[in-house]
Design a protein around this motif. Structure first.
Motif, PDB file in Angstrom:
ATOM      1  N   LYS A   1      20.562  -6.373  11.064  1.00 59.65           N
ATOM      2  CA  LYS A   1      21.938  -6.718  10.695  1.00 59.65           C
ATOM      3  C   LYS A   1      22.783  -5.445  10.607  1.00 59.65           C
ATOM      4  N   ILE A   2      23.871  -5.423  11.328  1.00 59.63           N
ATOM      5  CA  ILE A   2      24.755  -4.250  11.315  1.00 59.63           C
ATOM      6  C   ILE A   2      26.011  -4.587  10.518  1.00 59.63           C
ATOM      7  N   GLU A   3      26.228  -3.794   9.462  1.00 62.03           N
ATOM      8  CA  GLU A   3      27.412  -3.956   8.599  1.00 62.03           C
ATOM      9  C   GLU A   3      28.131  -2.615   8.555  1.00 62.03           C
ATOM     10  N   PHE A   4      28.999  -2.386   9.539  1.00 63.71           N
ATOM     11  CA  PHE A   4      29.679  -1.091   9.645  1.00 63.71           C
ATOM     12  C   PHE A   4      30.323  -0.690   8.319  1.00 63.71           C
ATOM     13  N   GLY A   5      30.108   0.563   7.952  1.00 67.93           N
ATOM     14  CA  GLY A   5      30.750   1.102   6.749  1.00 67.93           C
ATOM     15  C   GLY A   5      29.982   0.867   5.461  1.00 67.93           C
ATOM     16  N   LYS A   6      28.845   0.165   5.528  1.00 70.44           N
ATOM     17  CA  LYS A   6      28.083  -0.123   4.309  1.00 70.44           C
ATOM     18  C   LYS A   6      26.727   0.579   4.330  1.00 70.44           C
ATOM     19  N   PRO A   7      26.396   1.295   3.255  1.00 74.32           N
ATOM     20  CA  PRO A   7      25.071   1.927   3.168  1.00 74.32           C
ATOM     21  C   PRO A   7      24.025   0.902   2.714  1.00 74.32           C
ATOM     22  N   THR A   8      23.350   0.264   3.651  1.00 74.21           N
ATOM     23  CA  THR A   8      22.372  -0.771   3.314  1.00 74.21           C
ATOM     24  C   THR A   8      20.945  -0.258   3.441  1.00 74.21           C
ATOM     25  N   GLU A   9      20.037  -0.956   2.758  1.00 79.60           N
ATOM     26  CA  GLU A   9      18.609  -0.603   2.834  1.00 79.60           C
ATOM     27  C   GLU A   9      18.108  -0.767   4.271  1.00 79.60           C
ATOM     28  N   GLU A  10      18.575  -1.821   4.935  1.00 79.12           N
ATOM     29  CA  GLU A  10      18.167  -2.086   6.318  1.00 79.12           C
ATOM     30  C   GLU A  10      18.643  -0.968   7.247  1.00 79.12           C
ATOM     31  N   GLY A  11      19.868  -0.500   7.025  1.00 82.70           N
ATOM     32  CA  GLY A  11      20.403   0.600   7.833  1.00 82.70           C
ATOM     33  C   GLY A  11      19.532   1.847   7.727  1.00 82.70           C
ATOM     34  N   GLY A  12      19.081   2.148   6.512  1.00 82.59           N
ATOM     35  CA  GLY A  12      18.213   3.303   6.294  1.00 82.59           C
ATOM     36  C   GLY A  12      16.856   3.126   6.947  1.00 82.59           C
TER      37      GLY A  12
ATOM     38  N   ALA B   1      17.106   3.645  10.677  1.00 84.59           N
ATOM     39  CA  ALA B   1      17.358   5.069  10.964  1.00 84.59           C
ATOM     40  C   ALA B   1      16.039   5.831  10.998  1.00 84.59           C
ATOM     41  N   ILE B   2      15.142   5.515  10.055  1.00 79.71           N
ATOM     42  CA  ILE B   2      13.846   6.187   9.993  1.00 79.71           C
ATOM     43  C   ILE B   2      12.948   5.756  11.148  1.00 79.71           C
ATOM     44  N   LYS B   3      13.011   4.465  11.526  1.00 79.57           N
ATOM     45  CA  LYS B   3      12.228   4.002  12.677  1.00 79.57           C
ATOM     46  C   LYS B   3      12.613   4.782  13.934  1.00 79.57           C
ATOM     47  N   SER B   4      13.913   4.961  14.134  1.00 73.69           N
ATOM     48  CA  SER B   4      14.407   5.700  15.290  1.00 73.69           C
ATOM     49  C   SER B   4      13.939   7.155  15.233  1.00 73.69           C
ATOM     50  N   LEU B   5      14.070   7.768  14.059  1.00 74.71           N
ATOM     51  CA  LEU B   5      13.686   9.175  13.901  1.00 74.71           C
ATOM     52  C   LEU B   5      12.191   9.374  14.133  1.00 74.71           C
ATOM     53  N   ARG B   6      11.368   8.532  13.528  1.00 68.20           N
ATOM     54  CA  ARG B   6       9.903   8.670  13.686  1.00 68.20           C
ATOM     55  C   ARG B   6       9.496   8.552  15.153  1.00 68.20           C
ATOM     56  N   ALA B   7      10.071   7.572  15.853  1.00 70.11           N
ATOM     57  CA  ALA B   7       9.733   7.371  17.266  1.00 70.11           C
ATOM     58  C   ALA B   7      10.174   8.568  18.113  1.00 70.11           C
TER      59      ALA B   7
ATOM     60  N   ASN C   1      19.762   5.947   1.415  1.00 72.33           N
ATOM     61  CA  ASN C   1      19.078   4.729   1.855  1.00 72.33           C
ATOM     62  C   ASN C   1      17.889   4.965   2.783  1.00 72.33           C
ATOM     63  N   ILE C   2      17.567   6.220   3.086  1.00 79.54           N
ATOM     64  CA  ILE C   2      16.357   6.495   3.883  1.00 79.54           C
ATOM     65  C   ILE C   2      15.116   6.620   3.007  1.00 79.54           C
ATOM     66  N   GLN C   3      15.312   6.738   1.692  1.00 81.20           N
ATOM     67  CA  GLN C   3      14.174   6.966   0.805  1.00 81.20           C
ATOM     68  C   GLN C   3      13.268   5.738   0.765  1.00 81.20           C
ATOM     69  N   ALA C   4      11.968   5.968   0.941  1.00 82.07           N
ATOM     70  CA  ALA C   4      10.980   4.887   0.907  1.00 82.07           C
ATOM     71  C   ALA C   4       9.650   5.474   0.470  1.00 82.07           C
ATOM     72  N   GLU C   5       8.685   4.599   0.211  1.00 81.44           N
ATOM     73  CA  GLU C   5       7.361   5.077  -0.226  1.00 81.44           C
ATOM     74  C   GLU C   5       6.747   6.028   0.783  1.00 81.44           C
ATOM     75  N   ASP C   6       6.936   5.736   2.059  1.00 79.36           N
ATOM     76  CA  ASP C   6       6.335   6.570   3.100  1.00 79.36           C
ATOM     77  C   ASP C   6       7.340   7.558   3.710  1.00 79.36           C
ATOM     78  N   PHE C   7       8.517   7.689   3.096  1.00 75.73           N
ATOM     79  CA  PHE C   7       9.507   8.666   3.577  1.00 75.73           C
ATOM     80  C   PHE C   7      10.295   9.189   2.386  1.00 75.73           C
ATOM     81  N   ASN C   8       9.795  10.279   1.830  1.00 79.32           N
ATOM     82  CA  ASN C   8      10.407  10.835   0.620  1.00 79.32           C
ATOM     83  C   ASN C   8      10.895  12.257   0.901  1.00 79.32           C
ATOM     84  N   PHE C   9      11.936  12.357   1.716  1.00 79.34           N
ATOM     85  CA  PHE C   9      12.496  13.653   2.103  1.00 79.34           C
ATOM     86  C   PHE C   9      14.001  13.634   1.836  1.00 79.34           C
ATOM     87  N   PRO C  10      14.576  14.777   1.419  1.00 76.79           N
ATOM     88  CA  PRO C  10      16.021  14.805   1.170  1.00 76.79           C
ATOM     89  C   PRO C  10      16.866  14.764   2.432  1.00 76.79           C
ATOM     90  N   GLY C  11      16.236  14.881   3.588  1.00 77.73           N
ATOM     91  CA  GLY C  11      17.012  14.857   4.829  1.00 77.73           C
ATOM     92  C   GLY C  11      16.140  15.149   6.034  1.00 77.73           C
TER      93      GLY C  11
END
Length: 350
Positions: free
Chosen positions: A86-97, A100-106, A128-138
């Motif tokens: 789901k794309i909600e332009f302008g909103k920081p959502t958990e799904e958006g994060g 973003a990480i799926k794209s970066l990891r790949a 919103n990128i913070q997760a159990e398996d991704f705990n980095f400030p950037g």
């Protein structure tokens, strides 16, 4: 890929609710950009189709299942996911994060295995990128873990280059985080990058003071006298062109920065405020010191204009050109290091 193959430039698309896809697609909407590299976006056919439709971007792309199948002369999209987030332009959502990480990891996996040559990362939201398996400030910290080496956040724009001793940490923790060991490591990483990535044979580096007026001989803090100055003296005595610490308030306003190949700032805002003031729209964030080349634009997700078609792709385009140039410089440096006779021939013909 062959000797003459174009550089394969991977792109992680960042937060889908921000401007990442927009600036990436706008960059390659100009088909002349395909003369410089073969772009490979890590997302999905459905996601990119949705973004181009919503943003009215006229671009064709080639969907593939792995980066190694990328075709020169086309914008390639690796299908990292099949579903339609789901794309909600302008909103920081958990799904958006999460995406973003799926794209970066790949993208990083493809970079490590050599399916792409360089990586340009579109902006993420550090919350919103913070997760159990991704705990980095950037990005920088994650890439430092994945692409061996000691990383340096290095902001570049033409001949202006600003690196950071400390990057994404709170101001209250800065002085405690800076040690003589850290100063040595960051100067060393910067010096090697200037030689290898920017083709500067004998780099000249300035260090900015930690405290106002570099501590005023200890009146406003001891850190500059006890930590920074001894390392500068030590390195200078070894023949390195390292100077400072300079009072940060007047260093840029007086144009003193123009006398150096790079500047090492003590903390994030000390370096990035003057850098962005002098170069906004042309600046690029380069992660120096790693085994692979990664750049990004000098802006964030820009939620306030996301989905409106207003985003300026200038900095992203600069990030593309910078990644290509650094990759070429690094390749040439490695070849010359392996073959000193070639270096002598180049010098004689120059």
């Amino acid at each position: 890929m062959g000797e003459q193959a174009k550089i394969r430039l991977g792109i992680s698309v960042g937060d889908l609710n921000g401007i990442g896809c927009e600036v990436a697609l706008k960059t390659f909407e100009d088909s002349r950009m395909l003369d410089f590299c073969t772009p490979v976006l890590f997302a999905s056919n459905k996601t990119i189709s949705h973004q181009k439709r919503e943003l009215s971007i006229d671009i064709n792309f080639n969907g593939i299942n792995e980066a190694s199948k990328a075709i020169d002369g086309k914008v390639n999209v690796v299908n990292v996911w099949r579903e339609s987030p789901k794309i909600e332009f302008g909103k920081p959502t958990e799904e958006g994060g999460r995406y973003a990480i799926k794209s970066l990891r790949a993208a990083v996996a493809s970079l490590k295995e050599g399916a792409i040559d360089v990586l340009v990362t579109a902006p993420i939201n550090k919350n919103n990128i913070q997760a159990e398996d991704f705990n980095f400030p950037g990005h920088t910290d994650y890439l430092a873990q994945e692409l061996e080496g000691k990383s340096l956040m290095f902001m570049v724009a033409d001949t202006l280059r600003v690196g950071l001793l400390t990057d994404h940490i709170a101001v209250k923790d800065v002085a405690q985080a800076i040690t003589q060991k850290l100063v040595r490591e960051k100067v060393s990483t910067m010096m090697q990058s200037l030689k290898m990535d920017f083709g500067i044979r004998r780099p000249k580096i300035a260090l900015l003071g930690i405290n106002p007026h570099s501590g005023d001989n200890g009146t406003i803090g001891q850190e500059d006298d006890k930590i920074v100055k001894p390392v500068i003296t030590e390195l200078f005595d070894k023949g390195h062109l390292v100077y400072g610490p300079y009072s940060a308030d007047s260093f840029f306003g007086s144009n003193l920065y123009q006398n150096f190949d790079a500047i090492l700032a003590a903390y994030h805002d000390q370096g990035l405020i003057p850098f962005k003031t002098l170069s906004f729209g042309k600046g690029v964030n380069f992660t120096a010191g790693l085994s692979k080349v990664r750049t990004s634009p000098d802006h964030g997700t820009a939620y306030e204009i996301a989905g409106q078609g207003k985003a300026d792709e200038s900095s992203f385009k600069e990030a593309v050109f910078t990644a290509i140039q650094i990759y070429r410089n690094r390749k040439e440096y490695i070849e010359l290091t392996k073959n000193p006779l070639k270096k002598q021939k180049i010098r004689k013909s120059a």
